[in-house]
Design a protein around this motif. Structure first.
Motif, PDB file in Angstrom:
ATOM      1  N   PRO A  79       1.304  -0.904   0.245  1.00 28.68           N
ATOM      2  CA  PRO A  79       0.196   0.285  -0.174  1.00 28.68           C
ATOM      3  C   PRO A  79       0.996   1.555   0.540  1.00 28.68           C
ATOM      4  N   LEU A  80       2.022   1.435   0.573  1.00 27.17           N
ATOM      5  CA  LEU A  80       2.726   2.647   0.440  1.00 27.17           C
ATOM      6  C   LEU A  80       3.630   2.688  -0.437  1.00 27.17           C
ATOM      7  N   MET A  81       3.804   2.126  -1.460  1.00 27.10           N
ATOM      8  CA  MET A  81       4.258   2.258  -3.065  1.00 27.10           C
ATOM      9  C   MET A  81       2.945   2.637  -3.737  1.00 27.10           C
ATOM     10  N   ILE A  82       2.051   1.562  -3.594  1.00 27.92           N
ATOM     11  CA  ILE A  82       0.519   2.937  -4.048  1.00 27.92           C
ATOM     12  C   ILE A  82       0.484   3.776  -3.852  1.00 27.92           C
ATOM     13  N   VAL A  83       0.301   4.213  -2.924  1.00 30.75           N
ATOM     14  CA  VAL A  83       0.134   5.449  -2.205  1.00 30.75           C
ATOM     15  C   VAL A  83       1.446   6.491  -2.751  1.00 30.75           C
ATOM     16  N   GLY A  84       2.438   5.939  -3.093  1.00 32.19           N
ATOM     17  CA  GLY A  84       3.694   7.366  -3.235  1.00 32.19           C
ATOM     18  C   GLY A  84       3.303   7.547  -4.686  1.00 32.19           C
ATOM     19  N   LEU A  85       2.977   5.875  -5.837  1.00 32.44           N
ATOM     20  CA  LEU A  85       2.584   6.185  -6.654  1.00 32.44           C
ATOM     21  C   LEU A  85       1.667   6.996  -7.172  1.00 32.44           C
ATOM     22  N   GLY A  86       0.754   7.135  -6.193  1.00 31.77           N
ATOM     23  CA  GLY A  86      -0.939   8.348  -6.342  1.00 31.77           C
ATOM     24  C   GLY A  86      -0.490   9.631  -6.084  1.00 31.77           C
ATOM     25  N   LEU A  87       0.135   9.953  -5.217  1.00 35.27           N
ATOM     26  CA  LEU A  87       0.709  10.706  -4.674  1.00 35.27           C
ATOM     27  C   LEU A  87       0.760  11.317  -5.479  1.00 35.27           C
ATOM     28  N   SER A  88       2.458  10.988  -6.349  1.00 30.75           N
ATOM     29  CA  SER A  88       3.083  11.814  -7.445  1.00 30.75           C
ATOM     30  C   SER A  88       2.275  11.666  -8.505  1.00 30.75           C
ATOM     31  N   VAL A  89       1.656  11.131  -9.059  1.00 28.88           N
ATOM     32  CA  VAL A  89       0.123  11.756 -10.308  1.00 28.88           C
ATOM     33  C   VAL A  89      -0.325  12.535  -9.782  1.00 28.88           C
ATOM     34  N   GLY A  90      -0.960  12.474  -8.484  1.00 27.69           N
ATOM     35  CA  GLY A  90      -2.350  13.656  -8.155  1.00 27.69           C
ATOM     36  C   GLY A  90      -1.279  14.438  -8.203  1.00 27.69           C
ATOM     37  N   PHE A  91      -0.040  14.541  -7.863  1.00 29.12           N
ATOM     38  CA  PHE A  91       0.620  16.979  -7.859  1.00 29.12           C
ATOM     39  C   PHE A  91       0.679  17.092  -9.336  1.00 29.12           C
ATOM     40  N   ILE A  92       0.967  15.675  -9.839  1.00 29.47           N
ATOM     41  CA  ILE A  92       1.317  16.425 -11.655  1.00 29.47           C
ATOM     42  C   ILE A  92      -0.247  16.975 -11.793  1.00 29.47           C
ATOM     43  N   VAL A  93      -1.090  15.769 -11.872  1.00 34.78           N
ATOM     44  CA  VAL A  93      -2.632  16.237 -12.105  1.00 34.78           C
ATOM     45  C   VAL A  93      -3.525  17.721 -11.394  1.00 34.78           C
ATOM     46  N   ILE A  94      -2.985  17.628 -11.067  1.00 36.28           N
ATOM     47  CA  ILE A  94      -3.301  19.388  -9.561  1.00 36.28           C
ATOM     48  C   ILE A  94      -2.302  20.053  -9.938  1.00 36.28           C
ATOM     49  N   SER A  95      -1.157  20.072  -9.701  1.00 34.76           N
ATOM     50  CA  SER A  95      -0.731  21.227 -10.674  1.00 34.76           C
ATOM     51  C   SER A  95      -0.698  21.955 -12.058  1.00 34.76           C
ATOM     52  N   ILE A  96      -1.419  20.526 -12.963  1.00 35.11           N
ATOM     53  CA  ILE A  96      -1.831  21.369 -14.015  1.00 35.11           C
ATOM     54  C   ILE A  96      -3.129  21.600 -14.175  1.00 35.11           C
ATOM     55  N   MET A  97      -4.053  21.172 -13.133  1.00 30.55           N
ATOM     56  CA  MET A  97      -5.623  21.320 -13.421  1.00 30.55           C
ATOM     57  C   MET A  97      -5.769  22.606 -12.959  1.00 30.55           C
ATOM     58  N   VAL A  98      -5.059  22.778 -11.607  1.00 23.15           N
ATOM     59  CA  VAL A  98      -5.206  23.693 -10.513  1.00 23.15           C
ATOM     60  C   VAL A  98      -5.165  25.127 -11.715  1.00 23.15           C
ATOM     61  N   PRO A  99      -3.963  25.873 -12.316  1.00 20.89           N
ATOM     62  CA  PRO A  99      -4.047  26.774 -13.377  1.00 20.89           C
ATOM     63  C   PRO A  99      -5.488  26.246 -14.296  1.00 20.89           C
ATOM     64  N   LEU A 100      -4.854  25.897 -15.294  1.00 20.23           N
ATOM     65  CA  LEU A 100      -6.128  25.255 -15.861  1.00 20.23           C
ATOM     66  C   LEU A 100      -7.739  26.279 -15.655  1.00 20.23           C
ATOM     67  N   MET A 101      -7.773  25.595 -14.320  1.00 20.53           N
ATOM     68  CA  MET A 101      -9.302  25.619 -13.368  1.00 20.53           C
ATOM     69  C   MET A 101      -9.717  27.415 -13.321  1.00 20.53           C
ATOM     70  N   GLN A 102      -7.922  28.150 -13.503  1.00 21.95           N
ATOM     71  CA  GLN A 102      -8.343  29.616 -12.661  1.00 21.95           C
ATOM     72  C   GLN A 102      -8.600  30.033 -13.780  1.00 21.95           C
ATOM     73  N   MET A 103      -7.844  29.914 -14.745  1.00 26.26           N
ATOM     74  CA  MET A 103      -8.130  30.252 -16.476  1.00 26.26           C
ATOM     75  C   MET A 103      -9.440  30.476 -17.011  1.00 26.26           C
ATOM     76  N   ASN A 104     -10.015  28.907 -16.442  1.00 23.81           N
ATOM     77  CA  ASN A 104     -11.325  29.462 -17.194  1.00 23.81           C
ATOM     78  C   ASN A 104     -12.857  29.715 -16.365  1.00 23.81           C
ATOM     79  N   GLN A 105     -11.946  30.569 -15.092  1.00 25.11           N
ATOM     80  CA  GLN A 105     -12.880  31.286 -14.405  1.00 25.11           C
ATOM     81  C   GLN A 105     -12.459  32.846 -15.001  1.00 25.11           C
ATOM     82  N   ALA A 106     -11.066  32.874 -14.880  1.00 20.56           N
ATOM     83  CA  ALA A 106     -10.902  34.054 -15.743  1.00 20.56           C
ATOM     84  C   ALA A 106     -11.462  34.678 -17.213  1.00 20.56           C
ATOM     85  N   VAL A 107     -12.020  33.924 -17.880  1.00 22.37           N
ATOM     86  CA  VAL A 107     -12.482  33.762 -19.725  1.00 22.37           C
ATOM     87  C   VAL A 107     -13.926  34.031 -18.925  1.00 22.37           C
ATOM     88  N   GLN A 108     -14.785  33.387 -17.895  1.00 22.70           N
ATOM     89  CA  GLN A 108     -16.120  33.739 -17.688  1.00 22.70           C
ATOM     90  C   GLN A 108     -16.455  34.722 -17.182  1.00 22.70           C
TER      91      GLN A 108
END
Length: 409
Positions: free
Chosen positions: A380-409
């Motif tokens: 489970p530690l390895m699965i959690v570590g892999l999930g955190l790494s992928v989650g960090f990448i997804v959040i780092s990309i999605m949050v700015p995109l969502m902010q830009m979308n709100q600014a455009v709207q």
């Protein structure tokens, strides 16, 4: 048809003979040479074979063929059964050659059989092949030959080899899954950082907008991996090479082996594995009639840890001076108290082999328990570590995109 390099003796003149010859098998080679007036003494299969066009081609699979511990265990068990049934040793070795599938082991058995047939003791014939039959194996066979109980010694050897193979298998299986998960996780994250992240973050470059700090960190890591991957690989390679050179030195190996014994979680497991192997080896050797000092020397070789080997070497010196076994091992502060206590009891009562057998059995059971618990924890530690790494990448990309979308709207 295989190519054999052979050495022999001319029957008529007694001169040495050597050469290269094609034959279907070692047995066929021996018959061909005998017909030519040569008595075969040694033969080895060449690493090259002829193809149908007469050219030489290299057998690359020969580099990966090895004789495993499990194969030696099965071989020893079958040999013990044949010897106990009253089959002569040479005939037993011949019968085993027909059953073994590993070509390397077949060749070695043939050489051992020929050596025994010429009057060489079985133990000395085995000693010619130390990579397959280690000193422990050879010394136990020698003790069995001297005491006339070869079949009993072979059965102990079979039990010992099977136990060691089983113990190695448990540890290897426990570490294989985390290692595989680490490689897969590193590959997935690297692939995302090199291919996906640069394409998505390129959108941010055209916008004059403040990015979150974790997004900037992600972009920095992605650019570093994409632009300087050759430097990172070179640094990793240089680090691995330097580490290998360092542990090849005496001081480096001692420090690294001490770290392996003191490391969190894995340190205790390494100690248990080493002590279990040492106790099992020493018990088997003593029960087979090997002298205590020689048994301790052989037992220290199976430890594969410089610090534990030094403690055993110190104990050997103390034994030569008339001291007990347990006291110097206790002074080293490396062997667990239960081990030294059991050894002391065995020395006082004359039941040292039995006490060492109990220590080996207890510690092997402890290793099994700890390996199971460690595997259950690491998965489970390895699965959690892999999930955190992928989650960090997804959040780092999605949050700015969502902010830009709100600014455009």
């Amino acid at each position: 048809m295989a190519v054999y390099e052979y050495r022999g003796v001319e029957i008529k003149s007694g001169k040495a003979a050597k050469g290269v010859r094609d034959a279907e098998s070692p047995k066929a080679l021996r018959a061909l040479l005998r017909r030519d007036g040569v008595l075969l003494t040694e033969a080895s299969e060449g690493k090259e074979k002829k193809n149908t066009k007469g050219r030489r081609e290299v057998d690359f699979m020969a580099f990966f063929k090895r004789v495993s511990t499990s194969e030696i265990a099965i071989l020893t068990r079958q040999l013990a059964t044949l010897v106990r049934a009253g089959v002569p040793l040479v005939e037993s070795l011949t019968a085993l050659m027909d059953q073994v599938e590993n070509e390397i082991l077949v060749r070695i058995l043939g050489e051992v059989r020929d050596s025994v047939n010429q009057g060489t003791p079985f133990s000395k014939s085995l000693a010619v092949h130390p990579k397959v039959f280690p000193p422990l194996y050879v010394n136990m066979v020698a003790a069995g030959e001297a005491s006339g109980s070869l079949e009993a010694v072979l059965e102990r050897l079979a039990d010992f080899t099977e136990n060691q193979s089983r113990l190695k298998g448990k540890v290897f299986a426990a570490l294989m899954y985390p290692a595989l998960m680490s490689v897969v996780g590193f590959g997935v994250v690297t692939l995302l950082m090199v291919t996906v992240v640069p394409k998505v973050t390129a959108i941010f470059d055209s916008l004059d907008q403040e990015l979150p700090i974790y997004t900037r960190a992600l972009i920095f890591m992605s650019n570093t991996i994409s632009d300087y991957w050759w430097l990172l690989l070179g640094g990793i390679g240089a680090g691995v090479y330097g580490f290998i050179r360092w542990i090849a030195t005496e001081s480096g190996r001692r420090r690294f082996d001490l770290f392996k014994l003191r490391a969190p979680v894995f340190g205790r497991l390494n100690l248990l594995v080493g002590v279990a192997r040492f106790a099992r080896t020493l018990s088997t050797l003593l029960a087979s009639g090997v002298p205590i000092l020689r048994a301790m020397e052989i037992g220290s070789n199976v430890l594969e840890n410089a610090m534990l080997q030094a403690a055993v070497a110190s104990a050997i010196g103390s034994i030569r001076e008339g001291e007990s076994i347990a006291e110097p091992l206790k002074r080293s502060e490396l062997f667990p108290p239960m081990v030294t206590h059991m050894i002391a009891i065995g020395e006082r009562t004359g039941r040292l082999e039995e006490m060492l057998e109990n220590v080996a059995r207890a510690y092997e059971s402890d290793v099994d328990t700890k390996v199971t618990a460690l595997t259950s924890l690491l998965e489970p530690l390895m699965i959690v570590g892999l999930g955190l790494s992928v989650g960090f990448i997804v959040i780092s990309i999605m949050v700015p995109l969502m902010q830009m979308n709100q600014a455009v709207q």
